[in-house]
Design an enzyme around this catalytic site. Structure first.
Site, short mmCIF file in Angstrom:
data_model
loop_
_atom_site.label_atom_id
_atom_site.label_comp_id
_atom_site.label_asym_id
_atom_site.label_seq_id
_atom_site.Cartn_x
_atom_site.Cartn_y
_atom_site.Cartn_z
N LYS A 44 49.31 44.92 27.95
CA LYS A 44 48.26 44.33 29.20
C LYS A 44 49.47 43.49 29.97
O LYS A 44 50.29 42.90 29.76
CB LYS A 44 47.35 43.39 28.30
N CYS A 127 46.43 44.69 40.90
CA CYS A 127 45.04 44.05 40.23
C CYS A 127 44.27 43.79 41.29
O CYS A 127 44.38 42.94 42.04
CB CYS A 127 45.61 42.74 39.50
C1 DHB Z 1 43.29 43.84 35.70
C2 DHB Z 1 42.68 44.61 36.31
C3 DHB Z 1 43.52 45.58 36.71
O1 DHB Z 1 43.36 46.80 37.35
C4 DHB Z 1 44.94 45.13 36.87
O2 DHB Z 1 46.03 46.14 37.25
C5 DHB Z 1 45.49 43.95 36.21
C6 DHB Z 1 44.67 43.00 35.81
C7 DHB Z 1 42.36 42.47 35.11
O3 DHB Z 1 41.13 42.42 35.71
O4 DHB Z 1 42.54 41.82 34.29
#
Ligand code: DHB
Length: 309
Positions: A44, A127
Site C-alpha cells: 500500500k 493519488c
Molecule cells: C489512495 C488512492 C490512490 O489511487 C492512490 O494512488 C493512493 C492512495 C487512497 O485514497 O488511499
C-alpha cells in the site's frame, strides 16, 4: 508455457501482481499475497507515518468496477519497509510511496535507498483522494522537479513511477519527454480514473462518504483508458523503461491485451478486491490457454505486437 518476465535486474515467474491499495495494507493481507501464485506484490502506498485515512464508507463495489477514496490509510513507511526487509528473499517485491509533499517522498526514498534489502520502488505520483492536494502527475513541471530530487538520493535500486491516466495526445508526449530524461526502470499505467461519481438512484444517494461521493474509479470502466496509456508510453519511452499495465483486468484475455499493448507485467486492483487472491491462479490459467491457442510459448512472442489497421 513460459510466463516469465523481467524489470531491471529482477525476474518474475509470471506477469501477475496486485495493484497498490488492493489487499496490501495489513500484515495479513501482505502475507497472503506472499503465498499466492502472483509472482510479485506491491505494498500500500506509504506516507512517513501511520494514517487513519478518510471516513467510512470509503470503498464501494459497483457492477462495472469499484470507487474508492481511502485517503492514504496506511501503516506508515517503516512497517512496509520492514515487511520487505523480512521477505524479499521469497519473491521480488515492490515498495510503494506516496508522500503528501516532496520532503516526505525524499525522506522515504532516503530510507529505502539505505536499506540492505533488494526491491523495486514505485513512486506514486497519482493519488486522487487527498483534499486540497492535486495529483503530481497532472503537473508536468512539478513531476520533473520531484524526479530530479528523488534521483539525487536514490541511485542504486530500480525506481518507477505510478502515473494517473492521461487523455490527450499532447499530454502523453509531454510526460514522456520528461520521463525519458531519468533512469527509470518502469512506469505503471494507470492509477484510478480520479474523481468519478457513482450514485444509487433508489436511495438517491452517493455510495461513499468522503468528498460527497467522489472517488477513484477502477475495474471494467477503465480498461480502454488503461490500454491507451500502456500503448502510448510503450511507443514513446525507450525500451529500457518497462511498462506495468494496470486497469480493467478481470480475465486472462485482459492480461493478454495489456501485454499485447506493451506491458511487461500487470497489476490487478478492483477484481482482486472482489474475487480475492485466488484470482491469480485463474488469470494464469486463462492466459496460458490463450497463448496455447495462438501458438505462443513465451511473453516475448507477442509483447507490444499490437497491429494497426
Ligand atoms: C489512495 C488512492 C490512490 O489511487 C492512490 O494512488 C493512493 C492512495 C487512497 O485514497 O488511499
Amino acid at each position: 508455457m513460459d510466463l516469465s518476465t523481467n524489470i531491471a535486474n529482477f525476474s518474475f515467474k509470471n506477469p501477475l501482481m496486485n495493484a497498490s491499495g488492493a489487499l496490501c495494507t495489513s500484515y495479513d493481507e501482505l502475507n497472503a499475497l506472499l503465498g499466492g501464485s502472483n509472482s510479485s506484490l506491491v505494498t500500500k502506498s506509504a506516507t512517513p507515518l501511520y494514517r487513519e485515512g478518510n471516513p467510512m464508507p470509503r470503498y464501494a463495489e459497483t457492477p462495472l468496477g469499484t470507487i474508492n477514496s481511502m485517503g492514504l490509510a496506511n501503516q506508515g513507511f517503516d512497517f512496509y519497509l520492514n515487511f520487505i526487509e523480512n521477505n524479499y528473499h521469497q519473491k521480488p517485491l515492490f515498495l510503494s510511496i506516496a508522500g503528501l509533499c516532496l520532503e516526505d517522498n525524499l525522506a522515504m526514498a532516503k530510507k529505502a535507498h539505505e536499506s540492505k534489502a533488494e526491491f523495486l520502488l514505485e513512486l506514486n505520483l497519482s493519488c486522487p483522494n487527498i483534499m486540497g492536494k492535486p495529483q503530481t502527475g497532472y503537473d508536468f513541471q512539478r513531476t520533473r522537479e520531484v524526479l530530479e530530487q528523488v534521483f539525487e538520493i536514490y541511485t542504486d535500486k530500480p525506481l518507477g513511477v505510478k502515473l494517473p491516466p492521461y487523455f490527450d495526445m499532447v499530454h502523453f508526449e509531454q510526460m514522456a519527454e520528461i520521463l525519458k530524461q531519468f533512469p527509470l526502470s518502469f512506469v505503471t499505467c494507470i492509477n484510478s480514473i480520479g474523481n468519478g461519481l457513482y450514485i444509487d438512484a433508489q436511495t438517491e444517494s452517493v455510495v461513499i462518504k468522503p468528498k460527497d461521493g467522489f472517488g477513484g474509479l477502477g475495474g471494467e470502466y477503465v480498461k480502454p483508458t488503461a490500454l491507451a496509456n500502456v500503448r502510448k508510453f510503450y511507443e514513446l519511452l525507450p525500451k529500457s523503461i518497462k511498462i506495468i499495465g494496470c486497469g480493467g483486468i478481470l480475465s486472462g484475455k485482459d492480461v493478454f491485451e495489456h501485454l499485447l499493448c506493451g506491458a511487461s507485467m500487470v497489476q490487478v486492483g478492483s477484481q482482486l478486491m472482489k474475487e480475492k487472491n485466488q484470482i491469480f491462479s485463474r488469470l494464469e490459467k486463462e492466459l496460458e490457454e490463450i497463448m496455447y491457442k495462438k501458438n505462443y510459448s513465451k511473453i516475448e512472442d507477442f509483447k507490444g505486437n499490437l497491429k494497426s489497421l
